[in-house]
Design an enzyme around this catalytic site. Structure first.
Site, PDB file in Angstrom:
ATOM      1  NE  ARG A  89      -1.340   2.746   2.711  1.00 14.11           N
ATOM      2  CZ  ARG A  89      -0.752   3.676   3.084  1.00 14.11           C
ATOM      3  NH1 ARG A  89      -0.631   4.826   2.475  1.00 14.11           N
ATOM      4  NH2 ARG A  89      -0.182   3.897   4.440  1.00 14.11           N
ATOM      5  CG  ASP A  90       3.309   4.386   3.067  1.00 17.64           C
ATOM      6  OD1 ASP A  90       3.124   5.391   2.237  1.00 17.64           O
ATOM      7  OD2 ASP A  90       4.012   4.610   3.965  1.00 17.64           O
ATOM      8  CG  HIS A  94       5.082   4.921   8.944  1.00 17.73           C
ATOM      9  ND1 HIS A  94       4.069   3.866   8.447  1.00 17.73           N
ATOM     10  CD2 HIS A  94       5.646   5.658   7.934  1.00 17.73           C
ATOM     11  CE1 HIS A  94       4.156   4.335   7.126  1.00 17.73           C
ATOM     12  NE2 HIS A  94       4.999   5.282   6.690  1.00 17.73           N
ATOM     13  CG  HIS A 124       9.165   7.786   5.184  1.00 19.89           C
ATOM     14  ND1 HIS A 124       8.755   8.251   4.116  1.00 19.89           N
ATOM     15  CD2 HIS A 124       8.221   6.871   5.750  1.00 19.89           C
ATOM     16  CE1 HIS A 124       7.132   7.886   3.998  1.00 19.89           C
ATOM     17  NE2 HIS A 124       7.164   6.851   4.946  1.00 19.89           N
ATOM     18  CB  CYS A 169      10.604  10.883  -0.410  1.00 23.85           C
ATOM     19  SG  CYS A 169       9.961  12.343   0.580  1.00 23.85           S
ATOM     20  CG  ASN A 216       7.354   3.411   3.459  1.00 25.94           C
ATOM     21  OD1 ASN A 216       6.844   3.924   4.377  1.00 25.94           O
ATOM     22  ND2 ASN A 216       6.819   3.561   2.370  1.00 25.94           N
TER      23      ASN A 216
HETATM   24 MG    MG Z   1       5.416   5.811   4.799  1.00 23.70          MG
END
Ligand code: MG
Length: 300
Positions: free
Chosen positions: A10-11, A205, A207, A238, A247
């Site tokens: 997803r992300d 979470h 990055h 990003c 991520n």
């Molecule tokens: Mg993310």
């Protein structure tokens, strides 16, 4: 045992330009489900034109539900509003994620609503989810810094976290959306957050945009965090720094955790193969230093 929330499908994919077929996404999720990962975020029920990579959410989730045997894996999906919620519910989604930010400027650009307005949407969704017995996880973007407002104050983060827990979320994922957090800030913010909330209900979470993610994870471990979000192969760039890393890679997280003697239940060989498969489909190399070394040497 550390819980890894795999957000690659997803992300990660949401921030990849190459639009993949549903079949490729399904094969990727299917491979990930054999690695020992217990939480794999599948997709997002957004309006089709807003994020083209997520346009097949219904088809993809249906395949995951019907074809991946239940190995005790949770397959959460992102839900931006009531409409998305109704779709998710009708497909049998058992866990959803709702999302907001600490920064109004970011929220306006990202979800076309102020932080306050985002809570109105999330309130509607979480009330329905509660009635339906569907688990809800909360995401906070720009927890440490915002591309428009700069460094974000910890009091904003505490307020937004508090309001999410009031909606009934079981866990809040604290996102360093643009990868600007540094270890000292992470430690200080976590010390403040821990005064207000049980640490076991907080997830981080990170990055790796500026190379600080593994160090920030290490600091979070020292502060008692036991849940981390990451993306297989470091999928996802990003959007606020073209060509930069998004991520943190699940492989890099895995290597750090295992070097500390912390169990994840994840088979690194299977994980690396799943990442290799999807990176080939995207025609790109991995952002994960560990994965590159592992694929070249075959050794951990
Ligand atoms: Mg993310």
């Amino acid at each position: 045992m550390i819980k890894i929330v795999e957000v690659g499908p997803r992300d990660g994919l949401q921030n990849e330009k190459t639009i993949l077929s549903t079949e490729d996404k399904f094969q990727f999720i299917s491979s990930l489900s054999d690695t020992g990962l217990k939480t794999i975020e599948v997709t997002s029920f957004v309006k089709a034109p807003s994020i083209p990579q997520m346009a097949d959410a219904t088809e993809l989730f249906t395949r995951v539900k019907n074809e991946i045997s239940n190995k005790g894996i949770s397959f959460p999906c992102l839900v931006p509003n009531l409409k998305g919620y109704e779709t998710a519910k009708s497909l049998g989604v058992k866990e959803i994620a709702i999302f907001t930010a600490t920064s109004d400027s970011f929220a306006r650009k990202n979800i076309n609503a102020s932080v306050e307005e985002s809570f109105e949407r999330m309130r509607e969704v979480s009330q329905e989810a509660k009635k339906d017995g569907i688990l809800v996880r909360g995401y906070i973007s720009t927890a440490f810094g915002c591309p428009y407002e700069g460094v974000m104050d910890v009091t904003k983060l505490i307020n937004v976290t508090k309001k999410l827990f009031e909606l009934g979320v079981y866990e809040v994922s604290i996102g360093d959306t643009i990868g600007v957090a540094v270890p000292k800030q992470v430690r200080n913010y976590l010390k403040d957050l821990k005064k207000e909330f049980p640490v076991e209900k907080l997830a981080m979470h990170f990055h790796d945009t500026r190379g600080m993610a593994p160090t920030n994870i290490y600091v979070s471990l020292e502060e008692g965090i036991t849940t981390f979000d990451s993306s297989a192969g470091g999928l996802g760039g990003c959007p606020y720094a073209k060509g930069a890393t998004g991520n943190v890679a699940t492989e890099d997280l895995w290597y750090l955790l295992h070097s500390e003697g912390l169990e994840t239940g994840v088979d690194i060989q299977k994980l690396s193969e799943a990442s290799k498969f999807i990176l080939e489909k995207l025609n790109r190399s991995s952002e994960s230093k560990f994965l590159r070394a592992y694929l070249n040497t075959g050794k951990v």
